[in-house]
Design a protein around this motif. Structure first.
Motif, mmCIF file in Angstrom:
data_model
loop_
_atom_site.group_PDB
_atom_site.id
_atom_site.type_symbol
_atom_site.label_atom_id
_atom_site.label_comp_id
_atom_site.label_asym_id
_atom_site.label_seq_id
_atom_site.Cartn_x
_atom_site.Cartn_y
_atom_site.Cartn_z
ATOM 1 N N ARG A 1 -30.159 81.871 37.944
ATOM 2 C CA ARG A 1 -29.091 82.850 37.700
ATOM 3 C C ARG A 1 -28.581 83.426 39.019
ATOM 4 O O ARG A 1 -27.362 83.534 39.229
ATOM 5 N N ARG A 2 -29.491 83.810 39.899
ATOM 6 C CA ARG A 2 -29.073 84.359 41.190
ATOM 7 C C ARG A 2 -28.268 83.320 41.977
ATOM 8 O O ARG A 2 -27.282 83.658 42.650
ATOM 9 N N PHE B 1 -30.330 89.926 30.460
ATOM 10 C CA PHE B 1 -30.818 88.583 30.793
ATOM 11 C C PHE B 1 -32.318 88.485 30.571
ATOM 12 O O PHE B 1 -32.816 87.507 29.991
ATOM 13 N N ALA B 2 -33.062 89.494 31.038
ATOM 14 C CA ALA B 2 -34.514 89.486 30.885
ATOM 15 C C ALA B 2 -34.908 89.458 29.409
ATOM 16 O O ALA B 2 -35.839 88.731 29.018
ATOM 17 N N SER C 1 -35.680 80.400 36.028
ATOM 18 C CA SER C 1 -34.461 80.888 35.382
ATOM 19 C C SER C 1 -33.863 82.052 36.158
ATOM 20 O O SER C 1 -32.639 82.161 36.310
ATOM 21 N N LEU C 2 -34.718 82.943 36.651
ATOM 22 C CA LEU C 2 -34.227 84.068 37.453
ATOM 23 C C LEU C 2 -33.575 83.571 38.747
ATOM 24 O O LEU C 2 -32.514 84.062 39.152
ATOM 25 N N ARG C 3 -34.213 82.589 39.368
ATOM 26 C CA ARG C 3 -33.654 82.029 40.593
ATOM 27 C C ARG C 3 -32.326 81.327 40.318
ATOM 28 O O ARG C 3 -31.366 81.449 41.095
ATOM 29 N N VAL D 1 -28.987 79.924 30.921
ATOM 30 C CA VAL D 1 -28.652 80.555 32.202
ATOM 31 C C VAL D 1 -27.162 80.389 32.510
ATOM 32 O O VAL D 1 -26.479 81.347 32.888
ATOM 33 N N LEU E 1 -34.171 85.926 28.010
ATOM 34 C CA LEU E 1 -35.087 84.941 28.573
ATOM 35 C C LEU E 1 -36.477 85.053 27.953
ATOM 36 O O LEU E 1 -37.104 84.032 27.608
ATOM 37 N N ARG F 1 -39.917 81.239 33.870
ATOM 38 C CA ARG F 1 -39.264 82.543 34.030
ATOM 39 C C ARG F 1 -38.695 82.668 35.444
ATOM 40 O O ARG F 1 -37.537 83.055 35.635
ATOM 41 N N GLU F 2 -39.527 82.380 36.432
ATOM 42 C CA GLU F 2 -39.091 82.502 37.820
ATOM 43 C C GLU F 2 -37.951 81.526 38.119
ATOM 44 O O GLU F 2 -36.990 81.869 38.819
ATOM 45 N N GLU G 1 -28.963 92.695 34.066
ATOM 46 C CA GLU G 1 -30.328 92.252 34.365
ATOM 47 C C GLU G 1 -31.237 92.470 33.162
ATOM 48 O O GLU G 1 -32.049 91.597 32.812
#
Length: 300
Positions: free
Chosen positions: A149-150, A263-264, A145-147, A204, A267, A142-143, A260
């Motif tokens: 995307r950013r 995306f969440a 994928s979030l990173r 992503v 994911l 999860r972390e 956001e």
């Protein structure tokens, strides 16, 4: 007629008559389409086919020996052009101009724009963060994928460069190795780990492609995304309810969530699917293959 006379007569029929009163020096060019002028044998010049290999032209050595021009400086210049003009404005000519050299100089390092995009793909991953080691596999992915995307959102058109491109440079290899390590450590089979690695990247990148593309012509003309979304909601609510009952009822739900939130949601559903797959793998582990005949098992 004897043989010698016969040959002479045959030759005379095949050879055009020469008008000795019309002469052109060899240096005079004959433009295409000009009137035919009988020429003597001395006027004829050999015709050569065009060569298909590169011709070394005057100044080529200077192009090849541009001081300080390396693949790394070339990629750095391409990144600056990409950030300034986007992928639509990226060209070999503009990269050469960024470096202050002729475009021919670049072809000593890359064959074409596609090879340049391969190098850019790996360079864009240079400062991407691998999955963390803290937490369980789900928290790690999860972390990550979030990173990711950013990271893609922070670099103009980066998703358009990397999406679908497998450029196995050192930076991408590092990220793939780290992600596969977390998946295998979690208990995924080798085949499932490989597919999950692809699935996460595709999710992503595909999502960021949506974000980096205009939502409609209104946005390209200056409207914000929120304004476009509100206008879309108003239009949905104004549809005939008997024909579009679901669109009318869900007008707000369809247009209100932020990117956001979208995306969440996607994911978490993806991770749910991987969790179900992992549970299935644990319930029905794949049997180890039998050792080759004549060779002992490594577990003995």
């Amino acid at each position: 007629m004897n043989i010698v006379a016969h040959k002479a007569a045959s030759t005379s029929r095949l050879r055009p008559e020469v008008n000795s009163s019309i002469t052109l020096p060899n240096s005079v060019s004959r433009p295409f389409g000009a009137a035919r002028v009988p020429l003597t044998v001395l006027d004829c010049k050999p015709v050569f086919f065009r060569r298909r290999w590169p011709v070394v032209r005057e100044g080529a050595a200077e192009d090849a020996a541009q001081p300080g021009l390396t693949r790394q400086t070339l990629v750095a210049a391409a990144l600056r052009v990409l950030e300034r003009e986007g992928i639509a404005g990226l060209s070999m000519r503009k990269v050469a101009a960024e470096l202050g050299v002729k475009a021919a100089s670049l072809y000593w390092h890359v064959r074409n724009k596609e090879q340049l995009l391969d190098l850019l793909t790996d360079e864009l991953m240079a400062d991407a963060e691998p999955p963390p080691r803290q937490g369980d596999w789900r928290e790690q992915l999860r972390e990550y994928s979030l990173r990711y995307r950013r990271h893609l959102l922070a670099k103009r058109d980066s998703a358009k460069v990397v999406a679908g491109r497998l450029a196995l440079g050192p930076n991408l290899l590092r990220l793939m190795e780290e992600q596969l390590d977390r998946l295998r450590e979690a208990g995924f089979s080798d085949a499932d780990a490989a597919l999950a690695n692809y699935l996460l990247g595709a999710f992503v990148q595909g999502f960021v492609l949506q974000e980096q593309s205009p939502i409609s012509a209104s946005e390209t003309e200056g409207a914000s995304r929120s304004e476009v979304a509100r206008a879309a909601a108003d239009r949905l609510r104004g549809l005939p309810e008997t024909t579009f009952p679901n669109l009318v009822a869900l007008a707000g739900d369809l247009t209100a969530p932020s990117m956001e939130d979208r995306f969440a949601f996607g994911l978490e559903r993806l991770l749910d699917g991987l969790a179900a797959l992992l549970a299935e793998n644990r319930a029905h582990p794949t049997a180890e293959p039998a050792p080759l005949e004549g060779k002992p098992s490594t577990h003995e």
